[in-house]
Design an enzyme around this catalytic site. Structure first.
Site, PDB file in Angstrom:
ATOM      1  N   GLY A 240       9.861   1.353   4.156  1.00 31.31           N
ATOM      2  CA  GLY A 240       9.096   0.244   4.732  1.00 31.31           C
ATOM      3  C   GLY A 240       9.070   0.196   6.238  1.00 31.31           C
ATOM      4  O   GLY A 240       8.365  -0.638   6.826  1.00 31.31           O
ATOM      5  N   TYR A 324      -7.049  -2.452   3.593  1.00 33.93           N
ATOM      6  CA  TYR A 324      -6.086  -3.411   4.147  1.00 33.93           C
ATOM      7  C   TYR A 324      -6.586  -4.065   5.439  1.00 33.93           C
ATOM      8  O   TYR A 324      -5.852  -4.845   6.045  1.00 33.93           O
ATOM      9  CB  TYR A 324      -4.782  -2.689   4.516  1.00 33.93           C
ATOM     10  CG  TYR A 324      -4.071  -1.966   3.403  1.00 33.93           C
ATOM     11  CD1 TYR A 324      -3.661  -2.640   2.254  1.00 33.93           C
ATOM     12  CD2 TYR A 324      -3.748  -0.617   3.527  1.00 33.93           C
ATOM     13  CE1 TYR A 324      -2.965  -1.969   1.256  1.00 33.93           C
ATOM     14  CE2 TYR A 324      -3.050   0.051   2.531  1.00 33.93           C
ATOM     15  CZ  TYR A 324      -2.666  -0.623   1.402  1.00 33.93           C
ATOM     16  OH  TYR A 324      -1.971   0.033   0.421  1.00 33.93           O
ATOM     17  N   CYS A 351     -21.790   4.705   1.175  1.00 34.13           N
ATOM     18  CA  CYS A 351     -22.861   3.734   0.992  1.00 34.13           C
ATOM     19  C   CYS A 351     -22.288   2.371   0.603  1.00 34.13           C
ATOM     20  O   CYS A 351     -22.390   1.936  -0.553  1.00 34.13           O
ATOM     21  CB  CYS A 351     -23.822   4.257  -0.082  1.00 34.13           C
ATOM     22  SG  CYS A 351     -25.333   3.334  -0.122  1.00 34.13           S
TER      23      CYS A 351
HETATM   24  N1  PLP Z   1      10.206   3.423  -1.607  1.00 34.65           N
HETATM   25  C1  PLP Z   1       9.410   2.825  -2.518  1.00 34.65           C
HETATM   26  C2  PLP Z   1       9.978   2.496  -3.848  1.00 34.65           C
HETATM   27  C3  PLP Z   1       8.085   2.508  -2.199  1.00 34.65           C
HETATM   28  O1  PLP Z   1       7.303   1.912  -3.104  1.00 34.65           O
HETATM   29  C4  PLP Z   1       7.589   2.845  -0.913  1.00 34.65           C
HETATM   30  C5  PLP Z   1       6.217   2.481  -0.513  1.00 34.65           C
HETATM   31  O2  PLP Z   1       5.785   1.375  -0.617  1.00 34.65           O
HETATM   32  C6  PLP Z   1       8.447   3.477  -0.020  1.00 34.65           C
HETATM   33  C7  PLP Z   1       9.745   3.753  -0.386  1.00 34.65           C
HETATM   34  C8  PLP Z   1       8.007   3.908   1.350  1.00 34.65           C
HETATM   35  O3  PLP Z   1       7.465   2.945   2.118  1.00 34.65           O
HETATM   36  P1  PLP Z   1       7.071   3.294   3.621  1.00 34.65           P
HETATM   37  O4  PLP Z   1       6.073   4.394   3.589  1.00 34.65           O
HETATM   38  O5  PLP Z   1       6.499   2.030   4.125  1.00 34.65           O
HETATM   39  O6  PLP Z   1       8.324   3.698   4.312  1.00 34.65           O
END
Ligand code: PLP
Length: 427
Positions: A240, A324, A351
């Site tokens: 994340g 998004y 399109c």
């Molecule tokens: N781990 C899990 C279980 C995920 O679903 C995700 C993506 O949402 C990630 C890791 C990696 O997230 P990010 O690319 O934001 O680091």
């Protein structure tokens, strides 16, 4: 600004030592241009920051962000591990040389066949629900099998509502207050539950939610440890970690971020008298986002009620702006230092009215034939591309020390027929 932008002496965009305009001319557009050294740097910066403060640390690259085989091979060669969310991702990882102990599977709502398949591939599962746990016990021998459980830490964050994966509106993980029961169920079924997993969302630049999630995941782990005497072998706080997309966003100070979070984590281990488990993190975006530029060519400049810069790619090639409302910085790779003279919309060739890469974007005078660089396209870029409007998927090029190599051919029109069967009576 913290965006990864370099300019060469021809005033063109530089990608890993190669000229973006030359890449576009040689390989055609649209093309995803991948800077190998940037991937290696991102991985090492991340790994070193955390392992410095907590040596028993592993990075599981969340390959959903970018499953280009060369990208994964680069990370494999660095010693990185991989987090997967589908049997296909496990299959790719193993084929590329990641041993099963370097692969985690964090799927959700998966079938019995898939549960068995990933188990038979030898990887550790982050189990998402009671249902999956029970069904896993039906399709494999659970006796002594190591598993991890995904919990909802009741903290969620993300760059968009759809990327928030913790809290009451999230489909992921088990509820925080049922953790002891579910770990007990795992034990009763014969499993050896040795891991705990949480992941709160994607595209987060604010350090606060991470700290909250580490605290709450550790409180859940501590309670399970107290109630059932489980000594966790690993604690996995997911991914994340965000990167700057706009010129005003600041990159996280990763060393400071690692230090703060590791200290907090160690405090929690002490509070609950837990042994030192391995710490896992699963960054996807952080490793690959700013290592890839999508190069497109301007094919029409149109003054309507608004001014449109029309390019030869659309949301079939890069979905994030449309899906998004995401901002991707756009540069005229053909004349990097040209002054900003206008605010225009950059529109794709799909399109649909929503097919825009940017609205009211300050840009220089742009001419037909110019090459634009759409930055930060490495995470959730190619992996979300589609054949919508019957447009073939684009090529990908890997740049190593200034030398570009084709690593994925663009699809051809014939590929649009692949796997489709026209019944005899329609021939
Ligand atoms: N781990 C899990 C279980 C995920 O679903 C995700 C993506 O949402 C990630 C890791 C990696 O997230 P990010 O690319 O934001 O680091």
């Amino acid at each position: 600004m913290d965006l990864n932008i370099k300019v060469n002496d021809k005033d063109h965009l530089d990608i890993g030592g190669a000229d973006a305009v030359d890449i576009a001319n040689e390989f055609g557009t649209p093309v995803y241009a991948i800077d190998e050294n940037r991937i290696r740097d991102n991985y090492n910066r991340f790994y070193n920051a955390f392992s410095k403060y907590y040596p028993d640390f592993k990075v599981f690259y969340a390959c959903k962000a970018n499953t280009n085989l060369a990208v994964m091979k680069i990370l494999e060669s660095e010693g990185c591990c991989v987090d997967t969310v589908s049997p296909g991702e496990v299959y790719i990882s193993e084929k590329l040389g990641f041993s099963p102990d370097r692969i985690l599977f964090t799927g959700n709502n998966i079938t019995n066949e898939e549960l068995k398949m990933v188990h038979d591939m030898g990887v550790i599962l982050n189990v998402d629900s009671r249902s999956a746990l029970k069904r896993l016990a039906e399709v494999v021998d659970p006796k002594g099998l190591k598993v991890s459980i995904r919990v909802n830490p009741m903290v969620g964050a993300g760059h968009h509502e759809h990327t928030i994966t913790g809290g009451v509106m999230s489909k992921f993980g088990i509820m925080d207050n049922e953790a002891t029961e579910v770990y007990k169920l795992a034990q009763d079924l014969g499993f050896d539950p040795i891991g705990i997993h949480s992941h709160i969302g994607s595209g987060i630049l604010d350090p606060e939610p991470f700290k909250l999630a580490i605290g709450s995941t550790m409180d859940i782990a501590g309670k399970v440890h107290d109630d059932l005497g489980i000594d966790f072998e690993f604690v996995d706080f997911g991914g994340g970690i965000g990167v700057p997309y706009t010129p005003d966003e600041k990159a996280l100070d990763i060393d400071h971020f690692a230090h703060e979070n590791v200290e907090f984590f160690k405090g929690k281990l002490k509070e609950y008298n837990m042994k030192n488990p391995t710490m896992f993190l699963e960054p996807g975006r952080y490793i690959v986002a700013d290592a890839v530029t999508l190069l497109v060519q301007v094919n029409s400049v149109k003054q309507s009620y608004r001014k449109y810069i029309g390019v030869d790619a659309g949301f079939n090639t890069l979905l994030r702006p449309c899906m998004y409302g995401s901002y991707h910085h756009i540069v005229d790779a053909s004349k990097m230092s040209a002054p900003i003279t206008q605010e225009v919309d950059v529109a794709g060739d799909v399109c649909e009215s929503g097919d825009l890469f940017a609205r009211d974007r300050p840009l220089p005078d742009i001419e037909e034939g110019d090459i634009l660089g759409i930055l930060n396209s490495g995470a959730y870029g190619f992996t979300m591309a589609s054949n919508y409007n019957s447009r073939p998927l684009p090529a990908e090029v890997l740049i190593k020390d200034g030398n570009p190599t084709l690593v994925r051919k663009a699809q051809t029109f014939d590929d649009l027929f692949r796997n489709q069967i026209i019944p005899d009576y329609l021939q």
